[in-house]
Scaffold this motif. Structure first.
Motif, mmCIF file in Angstrom:
data_model
loop_
_atom_site.group_PDB
_atom_site.id
_atom_site.type_symbol
_atom_site.label_atom_id
_atom_site.label_comp_id
_atom_site.label_asym_id
_atom_site.label_seq_id
_atom_site.Cartn_x
_atom_site.Cartn_y
_atom_site.Cartn_z
ATOM 1 N N GLN A 120 27.027 39.080 37.835
ATOM 2 C CA GLN A 120 27.040 37.847 38.616
ATOM 3 C C GLN A 120 28.136 37.885 39.672
ATOM 4 O O GLN A 120 29.034 38.727 39.635
ATOM 5 N N LEU A 177 31.272 36.447 40.597
ATOM 6 C CA LEU A 177 32.341 35.681 39.960
ATOM 7 C C LEU A 177 33.519 35.523 40.910
ATOM 8 O O LEU A 177 33.868 36.449 41.645
ATOM 9 N N GLN A 212 36.796 30.949 38.820
ATOM 10 C CA GLN A 212 35.987 30.948 37.607
ATOM 11 C C GLN A 212 36.670 31.744 36.496
ATOM 12 O O GLN A 212 36.700 31.333 35.334
#
Length: 277
Positions: A189, A191, A195
């Motif tokens: 993903q 990121l 996060q």
């Protein structure tokens, strides 16, 4: 390319994806700056030649490799000084950029620089690399963000009055356990540092320092290693180069190739061909 004089060139632009930050790359042979102020924090590194600048009632020389910092609204002027050329790069951090940076550092207000000349060769090299990366419109936004937070965080911590108030990073590897789990599960993903930090209750700057201190890698470097391992598994399973790159989390095959060669000393194709033989 803006031209101030046939012998002088400069390039001024907004930093991509960073509201409130502007970049200047200048190459002068004759230019003089009249006394002026900026609403922004100005951070500049001299790449070649030098200049003479006046601030706080005194005159100083910026030699090659010099790092200069001017606080917002601090009057200063500059001109060619003892050199036939003055090539430098500068960052301008207006209020939106400073507010966002302070949030990443865990500070409530900006630090004040008590000197305009900062003796720090490490930061000169890192600021130059960061400026070039931002100027090149690189697609790796996590790397951009990481270099920005870490470099300006170190600048404030080492040389600004913010050092006393900057929250310290944890020294226990266990504090990073939630982040490492997030990266292992979500390496494919996109990121962000925010996060990652939120997973462990850390600011982005604390996160970077903690990773370097406990793992010897930055978050970006650690994530890249996870993606390379995933790409290896994909190639071993017969995925195409593009499929392996995208499934591992790289933005494209070119990005995978670059990191693959840098880490393993060979290209993905060389790796696949060797396995086939």
């Amino acid at each position: 390319m803006a031209r101030l004089d046939p012998r002088n060139t400069s390039r001024y632009r907004h930093a991509p994806g960073l509201p409130g930050m502007d970049l200047l790359q200048a190459d002068f042979t004759t230019h003089d700056y009249a006394p002026h102020v900026h609403d922004s924090l100005v951070v500049a590194v001299t790449e070649a030649g030098g200049s003479e600048f006046r601030s706080r009632g005194r005159t100083d020389i910026a030699h090659p490799g010099a790092l200069l910092v001017f606080n917002p609204s601090e009057p200063h002027s500059g001109r060619m000084g003892g050199s036939a050329r003055w090539r430098y790069r500068a960052f301008y951090l207006a209020e939106p950029a400073m507010r966002e940076l302070l949030g990443a550092l865990g500070l409530d207000r900006p630090g004040y620089f008590t000197a305009n000349t900062v003796p720090d060769t490490d930061l000169v090299a890192r600021l130059t690399a960061l400026h070039r990366l931002l100027d090149a419109d690189a697609q790796d936004t996590l790397l951009q963000r990481e270099l920005l937070v870490r470099t300006f965080g170190d600048l404030l911590q080492r040389h600004g009055q913010a050092a006393r108030r900057m929250p310290q990073a944890p020294r226990d590897k266990a504090a990073l356990a939630p982040v490492l789990e997030l990266l292992r599960d979500g390496h494919a993903q996109s990121l962000s540092l925010e996060q990652m930090g939120a997973a462990a209750g850390l600011t982005p700057f604390q996160l970077i320092v903690a990773f370097k201190r406990t793992l010897g890698l930055t978050p970006h470097a650690y994530l890249t290693q996870l993606r390379l391992r995933a790409a290896l598994r994909g190639l071993q399973a017969g995925q195409s180069f593009v499929e392996a790159a995208l499934a591992a989390g790289f933005c494209d095959q070119s990005a995978m190739n670059k990191h693959f060669k840098r880490t393993f000393g060979m290209t993905p194709r060389q790796y696949v061909d060797a396995r086939a033989r």
